[in-house]
Design a protein around this motif. Structure first.
Motif, PDB file in Angstrom:
ATOM      1  N   ASP A 194       5.028   4.753   5.756  1.00 55.04           N
ATOM      2  CA  ASP A 194       3.583   4.628   5.940  1.00 55.04           C
ATOM      3  C   ASP A 194       3.348   3.805   7.197  1.00 55.04           C
ATOM      4  O   ASP A 194       3.833   2.666   7.307  1.00 55.04           O
ATOM      5  CB  ASP A 194       2.949   3.955   4.725  1.00 55.04           C
ATOM      6  CG  ASP A 194       1.455   4.242   4.600  1.00 55.04           C
ATOM      7  OD1 ASP A 194       0.941   5.044   5.400  1.00 55.04           O
ATOM      8  OD2 ASP A 194       0.815   3.670   3.693  1.00 55.04           O
ATOM      9  N   TRP A 205      -1.045   0.952   3.348  1.00 49.69           N
ATOM     10  CA  TRP A 205      -1.671   1.448   2.120  1.00 49.69           C
ATOM     11  C   TRP A 205      -2.703   0.464   1.578  1.00 49.69           C
ATOM     12  O   TRP A 205      -3.677   0.872   0.962  1.00 49.69           O
ATOM     13  CB  TRP A 205      -0.611   1.760   1.072  1.00 49.69           C
ATOM     14  CG  TRP A 205       0.344   0.651   0.773  1.00 49.69           C
ATOM     15  CD1 TRP A 205       0.157  -0.412  -0.062  1.00 49.69           C
ATOM     16  CD2 TRP A 205       1.647   0.482   1.343  1.00 49.69           C
ATOM     17  NE1 TRP A 205       1.253  -1.231  -0.064  1.00 49.69           N
ATOM     18  CE2 TRP A 205       2.193  -0.711   0.779  1.00 49.69           C
ATOM     19  CE3 TRP A 205       2.426   1.224   2.239  1.00 49.69           C
ATOM     20  CZ2 TRP A 205       3.474  -1.182   1.100  1.00 49.69           C
ATOM     21  CZ3 TRP A 205       3.700   0.746   2.563  1.00 49.69           C
ATOM     22  CH2 TRP A 205       4.202  -0.433   2.008  1.00 49.69           C
ATOM     23  N   ASP A 206      -2.505  -0.830   1.829  1.00 49.52           N
ATOM     24  CA  ASP A 206      -3.493  -1.818   1.412  1.00 49.52           C
ATOM     25  C   ASP A 206      -4.685  -1.835   2.360  1.00 49.52           C
ATOM     26  O   ASP A 206      -5.826  -2.058   1.938  1.00 49.52           O
ATOM     27  CB  ASP A 206      -2.864  -3.221   1.360  1.00 49.52           C
ATOM     28  CG  ASP A 206      -1.979  -3.430   0.144  1.00 49.52           C
ATOM     29  OD1 ASP A 206      -2.204  -2.735  -0.868  1.00 49.52           O
ATOM     30  OD2 ASP A 206      -1.066  -4.272   0.204  1.00 49.52           O
ATOM     31  N   ARG A 218       5.877   3.151  -2.783  1.00 45.69           N
ATOM     32  CA  ARG A 218       5.178   3.795  -3.896  1.00 45.69           C
ATOM     33  C   ARG A 218       5.777   5.163  -4.211  1.00 45.69           C
ATOM     34  O   ARG A 218       5.625   5.665  -5.319  1.00 45.69           O
ATOM     35  CB  ARG A 218       3.693   3.951  -3.565  1.00 45.69           C
ATOM     36  CG  ARG A 218       2.966   2.623  -3.416  1.00 45.69           C
ATOM     37  CD  ARG A 218       1.485   2.804  -3.181  1.00 45.69           C
ATOM     38  NE  ARG A 218       0.809   1.522  -3.030  1.00 45.69           N
ATOM     39  CZ  ARG A 218      -0.501   1.386  -2.904  1.00 45.69           C
ATOM     40  NH1 ARG A 218      -1.277   2.452  -2.925  1.00 45.69           N
ATOM     41  NH2 ARG A 218      -1.048   0.188  -2.776  1.00 45.69           N
ATOM     42  N   TYR A 246       7.617   3.385   2.358  1.00 52.30           N
ATOM     43  CA  TYR A 246       6.504   3.666   1.439  1.00 52.30           C
ATOM     44  C   TYR A 246       7.025   3.579   0.009  1.00 52.30           C
ATOM     45  O   TYR A 246       7.327   4.583  -0.630  1.00 52.30           O
ATOM     46  CB  TYR A 246       5.931   5.046   1.739  1.00 52.30           C
ATOM     47  CG  TYR A 246       4.512   5.254   1.267  1.00 52.30           C
ATOM     48  CD1 TYR A 246       3.807   4.259   0.613  1.00 52.30           C
ATOM     49  CD2 TYR A 246       3.871   6.470   1.477  1.00 52.30           C
ATOM     50  CE1 TYR A 246       2.504   4.448   0.200  1.00 52.30           C
ATOM     51  CE2 TYR A 246       2.567   6.679   1.059  1.00 52.30           C
ATOM     52  CZ  TYR A 246       1.889   5.658   0.424  1.00 52.30           C
ATOM     53  OH  TYR A 246       0.594   5.853  -0.002  1.00 52.30           O
ATOM     54  N   SER A 275      -3.047   3.046  10.418  1.00 52.81           N
ATOM     55  CA  SER A 275      -4.056   3.976  10.924  1.00 52.81           C
ATOM     56  C   SER A 275      -4.355   3.645  12.379  1.00 52.81           C
ATOM     57  O   SER A 275      -4.126   2.514  12.839  1.00 52.81           O
ATOM     58  CB  SER A 275      -5.336   3.864  10.091  1.00 52.81           C
ATOM     59  OG  SER A 275      -5.092   4.150   8.733  1.00 52.81           O
ATOM     60  N   ARG A 284      -6.091   0.572   3.882  1.00 57.12           N
ATOM     61  CA  ARG A 284      -7.024   1.681   3.641  1.00 57.12           C
ATOM     62  C   ARG A 284      -8.001   1.389   2.507  1.00 57.12           C
ATOM     63  O   ARG A 284      -9.056   2.004   2.442  1.00 57.12           O
ATOM     64  CB  ARG A 284      -6.231   2.966   3.352  1.00 57.12           C
ATOM     65  CG  ARG A 284      -5.468   3.491   4.566  1.00 57.12           C
ATOM     66  CD  ARG A 284      -4.940   4.888   4.335  1.00 57.12           C
ATOM     67  NE  ARG A 284      -3.849   4.923   3.380  1.00 57.12           N
ATOM     68  CZ  ARG A 284      -2.561   4.843   3.700  1.00 57.12           C
ATOM     69  NH1 ARG A 284      -2.204   4.690   4.975  1.00 57.12           N
ATOM     70  NH2 ARG A 284      -1.623   4.892   2.776  1.00 57.12           N
TER      71      ARG A 284
END
Length: 241
Positions: free
Chosen positions: A49, A150-151, A122, A120, A52, A153
């Motif tokens: 991940d 991921w956090d 997860r 990633y 962005s 977002r």
């Protein structure tokens, strides 16, 4: 008779396996640190991940920088002009989740080991050791302070801050913001997102009635998206007007 009936079923069961084993090859268009396009196929790199495009990070001296753009540019500079081979594992939300290599090199591993993406966890622990090495070397994102992609977002005031250095007192305010100023971070990222008075995240495509009126500022309330899928993955819905 029974054998004749079972043969079509047997072939049908093989189809998903064949689809998962398909390879996509070619010179990619780098969308961000973990998403590319090869031809008309949208691919997300499996097991990692990356930040962005409008995510902000802090450097070792507390300086703000656009780590999402840096991650994309690092990937493009490393292998962006070469032919990739991506083995598709599955399809999710109109994109292919794939493991990609270039001249035998595991691109996902390179991104994590270089500090431009995280393992990633997860969905996979394949690159945990590479992340540990990047953290120890203080490279890429690990040179300062940042929020796990991921956090970020779904970030809020309790979101955990990662990094190799102690963040300054104002770090949370900076890291919770985005780099979504008036100019899109990429020509491909033209969907606008904003938060309405009810606290909902709304996205506006260029054809939206209110698109031109949405003022993009460096704040938590507005951000650019590269696709409808990205906007919806961030918990936004399309404007109803």
């Amino acid at each position: 008779m029974l054998k004749a009936l079972l043969l079509p079923l047997w072939f049908a069961l093989l189809l998903p396996v064949a689809a998962q084993a398909a390879d996509v090859s070619g010179v990619p268009k780098i969308r961000n640190g973990d998403q590319i396009m090869i031809g008309g196929t949208r691919i997300r790199l499996a097991g990692i991940d990356a930040p962005s495009l409008d995510q902000l990070c802090l450097g070792p001296k507390g300086d703000r920088w656009t780590c999402g753009i840096a991650a994309r540019d690092a990937l493009a500079g490393h292998v962006g002009s070469k032919s990739w081979t991506c083995s598709v594992l599955r399809t999710d939300k109109k994109q292919s989740i794939a493991k990609c290599t270039v001249d035998g090199e595991d691109i996902q591993q390179w991104m994590v080991k270089s500090g431009w993406a995280l393992s990633y966890v997860r969905v996979s622990h394949a690159y945990d050791a590479d992340e540990k090495a990047a953290r120890a070397a203080k490279v890429g994102l690990w040179q300062g302070a940042f929020i796990a992609p991921w956090d970020w977002r779904v970030r809020n005031n309790k979101t955990v801050i990662l990094g190799a250095t102690r963040p300054p007192k104002n770090a949370r305010r900076i890291l919770l913001a985005s780099a979504s100023g008036p100019i899109a971070p990429s020509p491909d990222c033209t969907i606008k997102g904003n938060v309405n008075t009810s606290g909902e995240c709304i996205y506006h495509k260029p054809t939206s009635r209110w698109y031109a009126k949405i003022q993009m500022k460096i704040s938590k309330g507005t951000r650019w998206f590269c696709s409808v899928e990205d906007a919806e993955a961030a918990g936004c819905r399309e404007t109803r007007r």
